[in-house]
Write a protein that holds these residues in place. Structure first.
Motif, PDB file in Angstrom:
ATOM      1  N   VAL A  25    -108.958  13.664  -4.836  1.00 43.05           N
ATOM      2  CA  VAL A  25    -107.725  14.372  -5.212  1.00 43.05           C
ATOM      3  C   VAL A  25    -106.496  13.462  -5.152  1.00 43.05           C
ATOM      4  O   VAL A  25    -105.372  13.945  -5.186  1.00 43.05           O
ATOM      5  N   TRP A  26    -106.672  12.175  -5.104  1.00 41.38           N
ATOM      6  CA  TRP A  26    -105.556  11.244  -4.923  1.00 41.38           C
ATOM      7  C   TRP A  26    -104.529  11.330  -6.049  1.00 41.38           C
ATOM      8  O   TRP A  26    -103.330  11.286  -5.824  1.00 41.38           O
ATOM      9  N   ASN A  27    -104.961  11.452  -7.298  1.00 38.37           N
ATOM     10  CA  ASN A  27    -104.037  11.416  -8.435  1.00 38.37           C
ATOM     11  C   ASN A  27    -103.553  12.794  -8.875  1.00 38.37           C
ATOM     12  O   ASN A  27    -102.868  12.898  -9.880  1.00 38.37           O
ATOM     13  N   THR A  30    -100.673  17.371  -5.998  1.00 40.54           N
ATOM     14  CA  THR A  30    -100.474  17.864  -4.633  1.00 40.54           C
ATOM     15  C   THR A  30    -100.516  16.712  -3.634  1.00 40.54           C
ATOM     16  O   THR A  30    -100.872  15.589  -3.967  1.00 40.54           O
ATOM     17  N   ASP A  31    -100.165  17.037  -2.402  1.00 39.12           N
ATOM     18  CA  ASP A  31    -100.230  16.049  -1.322  1.00 39.12           C
ATOM     19  C   ASP A  31    -101.444  16.271  -0.433  1.00 39.12           C
ATOM     20  O   ASP A  31    -101.460  15.864   0.726  1.00 39.12           O
ATOM     21  N   MET A  32    -102.458  16.910  -0.962  1.00 40.09           N
ATOM     22  CA  MET A  32    -103.663  17.196  -0.173  1.00 40.09           C
ATOM     23  C   MET A  32    -104.400  15.928   0.238  1.00 40.09           C
ATOM     24  O   MET A  32    -105.141  15.934   1.214  1.00 40.09           O
ATOM     25  N   HIS A  33    -104.209  14.827  -0.498  1.00 39.15           N
ATOM     26  CA  HIS A  33    -104.916  13.596  -0.141  1.00 39.15           C
ATOM     27  C   HIS A  33    -104.508  13.096   1.240  1.00 39.15           C
ATOM     28  O   HIS A  33    -105.319  12.513   1.947  1.00 39.15           O
ATOM     29  N   TRP A  34    -103.266  13.342   1.652  1.00 38.25           N
ATOM     30  CA  TRP A  34    -102.835  12.916   2.991  1.00 38.25           C
ATOM     31  C   TRP A  34    -103.514  13.748   4.073  1.00 38.25           C
ATOM     32  O   TRP A  34    -103.871  13.230   5.129  1.00 38.25           O
ATOM     33  N   LEU A  35    -103.697  15.030   3.814  1.00 34.11           N
ATOM     34  CA  LEU A  35    -104.386  15.886   4.766  1.00 34.11           C
ATOM     35  C   LEU A  35    -105.842  15.449   4.932  1.00 34.11           C
ATOM     36  O   LEU A  35    -106.339  15.333   6.054  1.00 34.11           O
ATOM     37  N   TYR A  36    -106.516  15.182   3.823  1.00 35.78           N
ATOM     38  CA  TYR A  36    -107.909  14.740   3.887  1.00 35.78           C
ATOM     39  C   TYR A  36    -108.026  13.368   4.564  1.00 35.78           C
ATOM     40  O   TYR A  36    -108.954  13.128   5.328  1.00 35.78           O
ATOM     41  N   ALA A  37    -107.077  12.481   4.294  1.00 35.89           N
ATOM     42  CA  ALA A  37    -107.105  11.162   4.939  1.00 35.89           C
ATOM     43  C   ALA A  37    -106.884  11.297   6.445  1.00 35.89           C
ATOM     44  O   ALA A  37    -107.534  10.611   7.246  1.00 35.89           O
TER      45      ALA A  37
END
Length: 62
Positions: A25-27, A30-37
């Motif tokens: 979901v990086w591109n 949303t900013d969900m990639h920070w939550l997953y990281a």
């Protein structure tokens, strides 16, 4: 408590899953990639904490 030495690897599986989801979901907008990281990083930390806890419990008691 022999299950403790095996359950620590569940955290590694979770870390790989969350790292994959973060890259997936990086591109997106949303900013969900920070939550997953963050979740992947915490899973790695928990792996080492659980590993240390399992080593402490496996020592013979005097």
């Amino acid at each position: 408590m022999s299950y403790i030495k095996y359950t620590q690897y569940i955290y590694l599986v979770a870390a790989v899953f969350f790292a994959y989801k973060s890259l997936e979901v990086w591109n997106e907008a949303t900013d969900m990639h920070w939550l997953y990281a963050f979740m992947a990083g915490m899973a790695v930390v928990m792996f080492f904490v659980r590993r240390k806890f399992a080593n402490i419990n496996s020592r013979p008691k005097n």
